[in-house]
Design a protein around this motif. Structure first.
Motif, PDB file in Angstrom:
ATOM      1  N   ALA A  28       0.944  -1.257   0.020  1.00  0.00           N
ATOM      2  CA  ALA A  28       0.020  -0.040  -0.160  1.00  0.00           C
ATOM      3  C   ALA A  28       1.066   1.137   0.046  1.00  0.00           C
ATOM      4  O   ALA A  28       0.429   2.223  -0.513  1.00  0.00           O
ATOM      5  CB  ALA A  28      -0.845  -0.083   1.233  1.00  0.00           C
ATOM      6  N   LYS A  48       2.375   1.767  -3.315  1.00  0.00           N
ATOM      7  CA  LYS A  48       1.625   2.211  -4.250  1.00  0.00           C
ATOM      8  C   LYS A  48       0.676   3.395  -4.117  1.00  0.00           C
ATOM      9  O   LYS A  48      -0.719   3.725  -4.207  1.00  0.00           O
ATOM     10  CB  LYS A  48       0.683   1.084  -4.733  1.00  0.00           C
ATOM     11  N   ARG A  49       1.319   4.282  -3.097  1.00  0.00           N
ATOM     12  CA  ARG A  49       0.233   5.439  -2.458  1.00  0.00           C
ATOM     13  C   ARG A  49      -0.227   6.470  -3.300  1.00  0.00           C
ATOM     14  O   ARG A  49      -1.192   6.963  -3.104  1.00  0.00           O
ATOM     15  CB  ARG A  49       1.237   6.011  -1.197  1.00  0.00           C
ATOM     16  N   VAL A  85      -1.030   5.575  -6.641  1.00  0.00           N
ATOM     17  CA  VAL A  85      -2.009   5.093  -7.406  1.00  0.00           C
ATOM     18  C   VAL A  85      -3.420   5.148  -7.028  1.00  0.00           C
ATOM     19  O   VAL A  85      -3.773   4.843  -5.826  1.00  0.00           O
ATOM     20  CB  VAL A  85      -1.430   3.278  -7.642  1.00  0.00           C
ATOM     21  N   LEU A 116      -7.388   4.563  -6.658  1.00  0.00           N
ATOM     22  CA  LEU A 116      -8.150   3.355  -6.239  1.00  0.00           C
ATOM     23  C   LEU A 116      -9.314   3.394  -7.459  1.00  0.00           C
ATOM     24  O   LEU A 116      -9.792   4.412  -7.764  1.00  0.00           O
ATOM     25  CB  LEU A 116      -8.870   3.417  -5.182  1.00  0.00           C
ATOM     26  N   ASN A 171      -6.442  -0.498   0.558  1.00  0.00           N
ATOM     27  CA  ASN A 171      -6.917  -1.256  -0.611  1.00  0.00           C
ATOM     28  C   ASN A 171      -5.924  -1.123  -1.705  1.00  0.00           C
ATOM     29  O   ASN A 171      -6.188  -1.953  -2.825  1.00  0.00           O
ATOM     30  CB  ASN A 171      -8.389  -0.709  -0.723  1.00  0.00           C
ATOM     31  N   LYS A 172      -5.091   0.179  -1.740  1.00  0.00           N
ATOM     32  CA  LYS A 172      -4.236   0.198  -2.739  1.00  0.00           C
ATOM     33  C   LYS A 172      -3.228  -0.953  -3.050  1.00  0.00           C
ATOM     34  O   LYS A 172      -2.777  -1.218  -4.104  1.00  0.00           O
ATOM     35  CB  LYS A 172      -3.413   1.479  -2.483  1.00  0.00           C
ATOM     36  N   VAL A 195      -4.620  -3.003  -5.699  1.00  0.00           N
ATOM     37  CA  VAL A 195      -4.535  -2.443  -7.125  1.00  0.00           C
ATOM     38  C   VAL A 195      -3.845  -3.059  -8.074  1.00  0.00           C
ATOM     39  O   VAL A 195      -2.667  -3.144  -7.978  1.00  0.00           O
ATOM     40  CB  VAL A 195      -4.392  -0.900  -7.115  1.00  0.00           C
ATOM     41  N   THR A 242      -1.161  -3.456 -11.099  1.00  0.00           N
ATOM     42  CA  THR A 242      -0.326  -2.432 -11.703  1.00  0.00           C
ATOM     43  C   THR A 242       0.502  -3.059 -12.926  1.00  0.00           C
ATOM     44  O   THR A 242       1.406  -2.604 -13.378  1.00  0.00           O
ATOM     45  CB  THR A 242       0.548  -1.780 -10.884  1.00  0.00           C
TER      46      THR A 242
END
Length: 595
Positions: A263, A266-267, A269, A271, A304-305, A308, A310
């Motif tokens: 998380a 990917k802070r 990125v 949602l 939740n990231k 995600v 990628t």
């Protein structure tokens, strides 16, 4: 196929197996039959443990000649270790050995520590000579060997409990299948009766064993707990053919760390709007392994990231929704965990300052019998036993009519009631101590440190109310951290309720030392001295009352924002229906292709 052949509907649906990894049948294993062995074990184990811990402060002051503050801190530091090590034992059980084998191996250390402890209080070469000096100033101190043997035994025992305490409760709870309605109903009342067995064993330790230590001898008083532990493990092992077991699910700490790291990485990125676009494993994966799939929630949505997509498949970059939700469930409980630190600090006073106060009062009952000060803790147990039965049989049935909640009230509401009672306890303790000090002053025995002409039973209200608080707070806390933990992290969830006791003990040591030091500055005598008649424990307890009020406000805030996790049985019903739909679609597609 397992050797336990039978109707497929008789097999458990929660992934439990026997020690060989085979599926098990409800009619052959688990339920109250298997649980009875564990419950009886717990009675003997608690009797042994509290037979040591309840009177430990008296042994340290009277036999090892430590001062009040040092003795109390040694007790709470040891108690803190006892209750913090379970988080390590839970990690080992979940990641490597499983709950059963972690428990059995750890118990060996527990028993060895208890045996060496019994020897250290029995052999003359392992303890200093007797001394009756009230301030312990002129007493011969224990040698390095004597102290080393005694404390090595205590902390070996603590290492053992680190593996037994977090796993024995989960082993017992694993005997009930969440997906079978009747067993699920039994599990709702299981925690009340679990606590009943704990406090019944505690009562025996606080009364019978403490009396033997004070009036017969420490050798027998510590030898019997060692014998009790040997009986306890024999009973537990006798139930092995009837237990259900859950396979290790991997290190909960590693799984949680992966989510947190992913998380953070990917802070930046965004949602997706649709949670269905987040990464999740196939339904078949969970169904085949008897595990539980959890849907995405908006609680602590930053994490939740981690789910995600990628393009990367590294487990430290991409985690499944279920793994994310498990981590969120454990993190969401931390504020509640913090709110239980202060009441756990209050519990630490029972076996330290409360017991030391009792030594200053008239303990005579009749002309020949004197009640041991530590035996007053038995009233905590009695009160708790009565309150648990009344709660389960009366309070729940009455409140259930209005709330429609199977538990009567929510677990957090039950904990809140316990927190209010803790405030009342410390107010009463402060006024009781103020009265004791006034009587000591009136009789001119402040500086002499002599016995105050007051019955020890003036302290009874605070002990009885402590048991009432336990019936609300401690039972609810144990059930809350177990119930709200994800299925694959139950041992870790159980260790939460024990960790709060450990932190409470360490906080007690810190506050006692700090307050003792600060109040001695600028030429003042201090609040906590070896001579309690010249101390000011009334001020100390008033400080605790204020601390409890502030903690209660904090609890109300964090409880308001806490979101309970979904029922496991509900999520499994959804999973089952989804699987049926997927299989129907697959069958339809195969039929279309065939045509």
């Amino acid at each position: 196929m397992s050797g336990e052949e039978g109707n497929i509907d008789d097999y458990t649906q929660d992934g439990t197996v026997d020690l060989k990894g085979n599926p098990v049948r409800r009619s052959k294993r688990g339920g109250w039959r298997a649980c009875s062995f564990v419950v009886v074990y717990e009675v003997f184990e608690r009797m042994a443990y509290h037979g040591i811990s309840s009177n430990l402060v008296i042994y340290l002051t009277d036999k090892l000649h430590h001062g009040t503050v040092k003795s109390a801190n040694n007790v709470t530091n040891w108690g803190g270790t006892i209750w913090v090590t379970p988080i390590l034992g839970a990690g080992v059980a979940e990641a490597y050995l499983g709950r059963y084998w972690t428990f059995v191996i750890a118990f060996f250390f527990y028993l060895m520590g208890m045996i060496v402890l019994a020897l250290s209080v029995s052999l003359s070469g392992l303890k200093p000579p007797p001394c009756n000096d009230i301030n312990s100033q002129d007493c011969r101190k224990a040698s390095t060997l004597q102290l080393g043997t005694f404390f090595a035994a205590l902390y070996t025992l603590a290492v053992g409990t680190g593996g037994t305490k977090p796993n024995i409760l989960t082993i017992a709870a694993d005997q009930f299948d969440e997906f079978e309605p009747k067993e699920k109903a039994h599990k709702l009342s299981f925690f009340n009766w679990w606590m009943f067995s704990i406090f019944f064993g505690t009562l025996l330790g606080n009364t019978v064993l403490v009396y033997i230590q004070d009036d017969v001898g420490w050798a027998l008083g510590y030898g019997l707990p060692a014998l009790g532990l040997a009986i306890a493990i024999a009973i537990f092992l006798a139930g092995t053919p009837f237990y259900r077991h859950k396979k290790p699910a991997g290190s909960p700490f590693t799984r949680m760390a992966k989510v947190i790291v992913a998380a953070i990485r990917k802070r930046n990125v965004p949602l997706p709007i649709d949670p269905q676009e987040l990464y999740e494993l196939d339904l078949e994966y969970y169904a085949q392994r008897g595990k539980y799939r959890i849907g995405s929630t908006q609680n602590l949505r930053f994490f939740n990231k981690a789910a995600v997509k990628t393009g990367a498949t590294n487990p430290w970059i991409l985690c499944s929704v279920t793994q994310v939700e498990e981590t969120k469930q454990m993190l969401a409980m931390i504020p509640i965990l913090v709110a239980t630190f202060v009441p756990s600090t209050m519990l630490a006073q029972i076996n330290t300052l409360f017991v030391k106060q009792g030594t200053t009062l008239d303990r005579a009952i009749g002309s020949s019998f004197k009640i041991p000060p530590a035996s007053l803790t038995g009233f905590v147990t009695l009160s708790m036993l009565v309150c648990v039965v009344l709660y389960d049989r009366c309070f729940v049935r009455i409140t259930r009519r209005w709330t429609k909640n199977p538990r009567g009230i929510t677990l957090l509401q039950r904990m809140g009631i316990g927190l209010v009672i803790h405030i009342i306890i410390m107010v009463i303790a402060s006024f009781t101590e103020r009265y004791r000090l006034s009587v000591a002053k009136d009789h001119g025995i402040v500086e002499k440190g002599q016995q105050v002409p007051l019955t020890i039973f003036i302290m009874l209200p605070q002990f009885v109310l402590m048991g009432t608080a336990d019936a609300f707070l401690e039972v609810a806390k144990t059930e809350f951290f177990y119930d709200q933990a994800p299925e694959s992290m139950k041992s870790l969830g159980t260790s939460y309720s024990m960790t709060t006791l450990g932190v409470g003990n360490f906080l007690s040591s810190f506050m006692l030392s700090t307050v003792s030091d600060i109040t001695k500055r600028h030429g003042h005598k201090g609040w906590i001295l070896n001579n309690l008649n010249a101390s000011h424990l009334d001020y100390y307890y008033a400080f605790f009352a204020i601390l409890n009020v502030l903690n209660f406000v904090f609890f109300l805030v964090v409880a308001k924002f806490y979101v309970y996790k979904a029922e496991v049985s509900d999520s499994v019903e959804v999973l089952t229906e989804e699987l049926k739909v997927m299989r129907l679609r697959a069958s339809a597609q195969e039929a279309t292709v065939a045509n």
